[in-house]
Design an enzyme around this catalytic site. Sequence first.
Site, PDB file in Angstrom:
ATOM      1  N   GLU A 185      81.454 -37.714 125.544  1.00  0.00           N
ATOM      2  CA  GLU A 185      80.375 -38.345 124.778  1.00  0.00           C
ATOM      3  C   GLU A 185      80.524 -37.896 123.330  1.00  0.00           C
ATOM      4  O   GLU A 185      80.247 -36.747 123.003  1.00  0.00           O
ATOM      5  CB  GLU A 185      79.006 -37.933 125.325  1.00  0.00           C
ATOM      6  CG  GLU A 185      78.794 -38.373 126.760  1.00  0.00           C
ATOM      7  CD  GLU A 185      77.412 -38.037 127.308  1.00  0.00           C
ATOM      8  OE1 GLU A 185      76.498 -37.748 126.521  1.00  0.00           O
ATOM      9  OE2 GLU A 185      77.266 -38.049 128.552  1.00  0.00           O
ATOM     10  N   ASN A 216      76.594 -34.960 136.037  1.00  0.00           N
ATOM     11  CA  ASN A 216      76.558 -35.155 134.582  1.00  0.00           C
ATOM     12  C   ASN A 216      75.905 -33.950 133.948  1.00  0.00           C
ATOM     13  O   ASN A 216      74.759 -33.623 134.263  1.00  0.00           O
ATOM     14  CB  ASN A 216      75.761 -36.415 134.216  1.00  0.00           C
ATOM     15  CG  ASN A 216      75.825 -36.702 132.727  1.00  0.00           C
ATOM     16  OD1 ASN A 216      76.871 -37.125 132.218  1.00  0.00           O
ATOM     17  ND2 ASN A 216      74.744 -36.439 132.026  1.00  0.00           N
ATOM     18  N   GLU A 217      76.654 -33.275 133.103  1.00  0.00           N
ATOM     19  CA  GLU A 217      76.131 -32.138 132.337  1.00  0.00           C
ATOM     20  C   GLU A 217      75.388 -31.142 133.223  1.00  0.00           C
ATOM     21  O   GLU A 217      74.161 -30.985 133.122  1.00  0.00           O
ATOM     22  CB  GLU A 217      75.253 -32.628 131.182  1.00  0.00           C
ATOM     23  CG  GLU A 217      76.035 -33.451 130.173  1.00  0.00           C
ATOM     24  CD  GLU A 217      75.274 -33.729 128.877  1.00  0.00           C
ATOM     25  OE1 GLU A 217      74.043 -33.741 128.909  1.00  0.00           O
ATOM     26  OE2 GLU A 217      75.933 -33.946 127.851  1.00  0.00           O
ATOM     27  N   TRP A 222      65.266 -39.551 121.525  1.00  0.00           N
ATOM     28  CA  TRP A 222      64.536 -39.963 122.715  1.00  0.00           C
ATOM     29  C   TRP A 222      63.204 -40.528 122.221  1.00  0.00           C
ATOM     30  O   TRP A 222      62.840 -40.343 121.059  1.00  0.00           O
ATOM     31  CB  TRP A 222      64.293 -38.780 123.647  1.00  0.00           C
ATOM     32  CG  TRP A 222      65.491 -38.405 124.460  1.00  0.00           C
ATOM     33  CD1 TRP A 222      66.796 -38.704 124.180  1.00  0.00           C
ATOM     34  CD2 TRP A 222      65.487 -37.673 125.688  1.00  0.00           C
ATOM     35  NE1 TRP A 222      67.608 -38.189 125.165  1.00  0.00           N
ATOM     36  CE2 TRP A 222      66.829 -37.558 126.104  1.00  0.00           C
ATOM     37  CE3 TRP A 222      64.488 -37.106 126.478  1.00  0.00           C
ATOM     38  CZ2 TRP A 222      67.196 -36.895 127.281  1.00  0.00           C
ATOM     39  CZ3 TRP A 222      64.853 -36.446 127.639  1.00  0.00           C
ATOM     40  CH2 TRP A 222      66.191 -36.346 128.049  1.00  0.00           C
ATOM     41  N   ARG A 241      65.480 -36.681 134.921  1.00  0.00           N
ATOM     42  CA  ARG A 241      66.779 -36.483 135.579  1.00  0.00           C
ATOM     43  C   ARG A 241      67.004 -34.991 135.786  1.00  0.00           C
ATOM     44  O   ARG A 241      66.251 -34.172 135.288  1.00  0.00           O
ATOM     45  CB  ARG A 241      67.914 -37.113 134.770  1.00  0.00           C
ATOM     46  CG  ARG A 241      68.104 -36.523 133.402  1.00  0.00           C
ATOM     47  CD  ARG A 241      69.305 -37.117 132.686  1.00  0.00           C
ATOM     48  NE  ARG A 241      69.380 -36.620 131.316  1.00  0.00           N
ATOM     49  CZ  ARG A 241      70.270 -36.988 130.435  1.00  0.00           C
ATOM     50  NH1 ARG A 241      71.184 -37.874 130.734  1.00  0.00           N
ATOM     51  NH2 ARG A 241      70.272 -36.482 129.213  1.00  0.00           N
ATOM     52  N   GLU A 271      65.864 -43.316 126.336  1.00  0.00           N
ATOM     53  CA  GLU A 271      66.888 -43.242 125.291  1.00  0.00           C
ATOM     54  C   GLU A 271      67.035 -44.528 124.492  1.00  0.00           C
ATOM     55  O   GLU A 271      68.134 -44.845 124.026  1.00  0.00           O
ATOM     56  CB  GLU A 271      68.216 -42.810 125.907  1.00  0.00           C
ATOM     57  CG  GLU A 271      68.156 -41.389 126.414  1.00  0.00           C
ATOM     58  CD  GLU A 271      69.507 -40.756 126.668  1.00  0.00           C
ATOM     59  OE1 GLU A 271      70.512 -41.471 126.707  1.00  0.00           O
ATOM     60  OE2 GLU A 271      69.535 -39.528 126.842  1.00  0.00           O
TER      61      GLU A 271
HETATM   62  C1  GAL Z   1      73.851 -36.337 127.055  1.00  0.00           C
HETATM   63  C2  GAL Z   1      73.858 -37.064 128.372  1.00  0.00           C
HETATM   64  C3  GAL Z   1      73.802 -38.576 128.217  1.00  0.00           C
HETATM   65  C4  GAL Z   1      72.755 -38.941 127.221  1.00  0.00           C
HETATM   66  C5  GAL Z   1      73.065 -38.257 125.922  1.00  0.00           C
HETATM   67  C6  GAL Z   1      72.063 -38.584 124.827  1.00  0.00           C
HETATM   68  O1  GAL Z   1      73.339 -35.060 127.193  1.00  0.00           O
HETATM   69  O2  GAL Z   1      74.978 -36.732 129.146  1.00  0.00           O
HETATM   70  O3  GAL Z   1      73.520 -39.145 129.475  1.00  0.00           O
HETATM   71  O4  GAL Z   1      71.526 -38.575 127.722  1.00  0.00           O
HETATM   72  O5  GAL Z   1      73.046 -36.871 126.085  1.00  0.00           O
HETATM   73  O6  GAL Z   1      70.823 -38.011 125.076  1.00  0.00           O
END
Ligand code: GAL
Length: 683
Positions: A312, A149-150, A320, A111, A362
Amino acid sequence: MKAIGENSVKLGVCYYPEHWPEKLWKNDYERMKELGFSYVRMAEFAWTIFEPEEGKFSFELFDEAIDLAHECGLKVILGTPTATPPAWLTHKYPEVLNKRQDGVQFQHGMRRHYNYNSSKYRELTTKLVERLAEHYKDHPGVVGWQIDNELNCETNEFYSTSDHNAFRQWIKEKYKSLENLNNAWGAVFWNQTYTKWEQVFLPRPTIANSPNPHQALDEKKFFSDSAISFAELQANIIRAASPTQWVTTNGMFGHLDNHKLVENVLDFYAYDSYPNFGTIIPDDTSKPLRDRKWSWNLSKVRSICSNFAVFEQQSGPGGWVNRVEQPSPKPGQMRLWTYQSIAHGADMILYFRWRTSTKGSEIYWHGINDYHNQPNRRVKEVQTISDEIGRVGEKIFDSKYEASAAIVHDYNNEWDGEMDTWHGPYTKKSEESWFKAFQYNHIPVDSLHFNDRTDIKHLKEYKVLIYPHPAILNKEYSVLLEQFVEQGGTLIVGCRSGYKDTTGQPYMMKTPGYLSELTGVTVEDFTRIASTQPEPHISWNATSEMNKAGDFNEVLALNNSESQIILARFEGTYYDKQPALVKNAFGEGNTYYFGGVFNLEIATNLLKELNLDDETNIVAPENIEVAIRTKNEKKYIFILNYSDESQKLILKKNMRELISDEIQSGYIEIDPFDVFIYETELN
Ligand code: GAL
């Protein structure tokens, strides 16, 4: 700027309907409601679902998922799915892909593999976001948007052809002439002079991986502006379609001026909090903070936006398939981390994620629910949190974190210090030491980001500012700091301060440059302390206590006025007995200049000097974090136990503990990982 739009702290969860059979959705939503959740966040990686082929849009899946969430009483936060470009897109338009500095192109399969400056990516993003915003602008269930996202997660460096071209344009606008550019980059050194704009690029691979440092500083500013402009492109589209839905984004990553991002683009800020990283990051310093280190991240988030959301919040062990091997949060730790976010200013918390994924990278990044979808201890713990927040959330919502001291930081020095090892690593060490000193002494502290918009009013919110190593410091900034001290403030700075201009070039002045008058000192001699050398010490005049003072030493000369006092001198080296720490009276206030890098012992001793008031009436051991939020003449004192052992507190007066709704006083025991919130009058 719109606010979060609530009147109480709310909980929710990240949910990916596209990952699960449709027959699970209703039951999932109903169980979310039973848990007391108000929000569900979705869609931030689902571009191919919305646009399976170029120009062919499909909303069926998310229409159903959103309608159902709404029917079940959940508010929906929609992500724009630009963090994950579809395979059809990258295959047809490979120019949207990001490249490494050496020119190797990232490919489809992970990604964040796109670049912000590709005109094709911006065009396709515009079309997609226009369609999404148009389609959902009136949906009663959709309350707000998360852009992408991020931003800058996974990588915060961009070297595609579009980035090099956009950088050239950015440089032209910034410097107007090649002469200005050559001066700003000190290009006369090693014959780097540019004679045509076409010769200008982002730093490319160089021998010894040592590009021009002034160019490398501009590179970071450019990366930041690129990310902000990409977010702005999307925010403008959403706002034009919907005046009521709010716009934010999540995360806090490098090479991104998040303060500017929020000021220019967002309604409020959202952060992703994973304190469990703190338990696996090796930390060989004395008294490691571990998961408590996230309180420093959260303090930085608060400097961007005083009341923020957490999109989050860690809700299980993270992992991972091929990296990040975290232990499971111990019973009570998820609850502790939730209150850690709230104590620092979060007014909305979404857990990541509803259920652990059974697909992809994940599969070990655990959600609240396990693959089996049966009750487990994490769901139970969230139920407890939710019940408690239901009782106390309204009181705490929109209250403000209270601190009378701030650790000052700025992006220029952060980015210059990435390459410049003569100050960058010192800032990291000193900031961490100061934060620990404040933490272990239970004195709440803020992070303050100095920038061109900073004014005296903002500085004067604090009694004490600690700006550990502002290597880059121009005249305007030093004038502001002078005003702050003149009007009664206390300023603490360390070595390597004030010797560079904003391009990163040293002034032809005695260090600390423009800070010299304010601090009452100049640096007469200096040395790095190699790790192979014995560490010198400083000896405090008042107590004769000795503290190690490694990394870098500056021998100070007093500017021969009566306003200076030597508080400590070096010991054990060729500048024995020379001044190391000098206090200077300036106007109504004081400065402290320390010719070294702060460690925990020195920061703790200096903190004692400052005599900051105890605002809590609570005596607590070091393992406890104390945070204060205030609202409507009330003070909410958070007591967070990071230890797996119970701890003893002394309450010097009667106080109501909100979670248990009990009046407490005297000796109190707090269980492992437990949290108390005391309510008391402001004065
Ligand atoms: C964040 C991300 C999520 C998921 C989470 C856990 O950085 O926004 O989509 O990947 O970490 O790895």
